[in-house]
Motif scaffolding. Structure first.
Motif, PDB file in Angstrom:
ATOM      1  N   GLU A   3      -0.353   6.857  10.643  1.00  0.00           N
ATOM      2  CA  GLU A   3       0.947   6.827  11.321  1.00  0.00           C
ATOM      3  C   GLU A   3       1.755   5.615  10.881  1.00  0.00           C
ATOM      4  N   LYS A   6       3.092   6.235   7.481  1.00  0.00           N
ATOM      5  CA  LYS A   6       4.199   7.186   7.548  1.00  0.00           C
ATOM      6  C   LYS A   6       5.490   6.483   7.951  1.00  0.00           C
ATOM      7  N   ILE A   7       5.408   5.603   8.938  1.00  0.00           N
ATOM      8  CA  ILE A   7       6.591   4.860   9.384  1.00  0.00           C
ATOM      9  C   ILE A   7       7.111   3.979   8.261  1.00  0.00           C
ATOM     10  N   GLU A   8       6.203   3.294   7.569  1.00  0.00           N
ATOM     11  CA  GLU A   8       6.620   2.431   6.472  1.00  0.00           C
ATOM     12  C   GLU A   8       7.266   3.236   5.351  1.00  0.00           C
ATOM     13  N   LYS A   9       6.755   4.425   5.104  1.00  0.00           N
ATOM     14  CA  LYS A   9       7.329   5.269   4.060  1.00  0.00           C
ATOM     15  C   LYS A   9       8.730   5.730   4.456  1.00  0.00           C
ATOM     16  N   GLU A  10       8.902   6.102   5.726  1.00  0.00           N
ATOM     17  CA  GLU A  10      10.221   6.521   6.204  1.00  0.00           C
ATOM     18  C   GLU A  10      11.223   5.380   6.099  1.00  0.00           C
ATOM     19  N   GLU A  11      10.736   4.174   6.362  1.00  0.00           N
ATOM     20  CA  GLU A  11      11.604   3.015   6.327  1.00  0.00           C
ATOM     21  C   GLU A  11      11.883   2.558   4.895  1.00  0.00           C
ATOM     22  N   GLY A  12      11.079   3.039   3.960  1.00  0.00           N
ATOM     23  CA  GLY A  12      11.294   2.712   2.561  1.00  0.00           C
ATOM     24  C   GLY A  12      10.718   1.377   2.149  1.00  0.00           C
ATOM     25  N   MET A  60      11.464  -0.714  15.242  1.00  0.00           N
ATOM     26  CA  MET A  60      10.498  -0.191  14.281  1.00  0.00           C
ATOM     27  C   MET A  60       9.394  -1.211  14.041  1.00  0.00           C
TER      28      MET A  60
END
Length: 104
Positions: A3, A6-12, A60
């Motif tokens: 999870e 995933k958050i880090e990927k969404e944030e770029g 975030m």
């Protein structure tokens, strides 16, 4: 862990950005404040937008910090269980070795 990734990927951003942010403290917030220069001729929408981005970034970041704490707790439990498993298997190996010795 998944999870958080995933958050880090969404944030770029990657793991290095989060870890350096934890070590540097408020460096990212200081960076946001640096960008909030207001021109008297323009409306203050840039300040509002930057503040919203800062709030979203802080939210975030706090979520990632909570996930990090949860991951640390789970890793601690896993380590304790691994040690208990090692102890029980060692005891079982000694038990089996004694039984083989008695049989021979």
């Amino acid at each position: 862990m998944l999870e958080r990734m995933k958050i880090e990927k969404e944030e770029g951003r990657g793991r290095d950005d989060v870890m350096s942010g934890e070590r540097s403290g408020n460096r990212t917030r200081q960076h946001h404040h640096h960008n909030t220069t207001v021109d008297p001729k323009e409306p203050s929408t840039t300040t509002t937008t930057t503040t919203k981005q800062g709030i979203e970034h802080d939210a975030m970041r706090s979520r990632i910090m909570k996930l990090n704490e949860k991951l640390k707790t789970l890793n601690s439990y896993s380590s304790i269980l691994n040690i208990l498993n090692l102890m029980s298997l060692t005891w079982h190996l000694v038990y089996l070795a004694q039984r083989i010795h008695l049989t021979c």
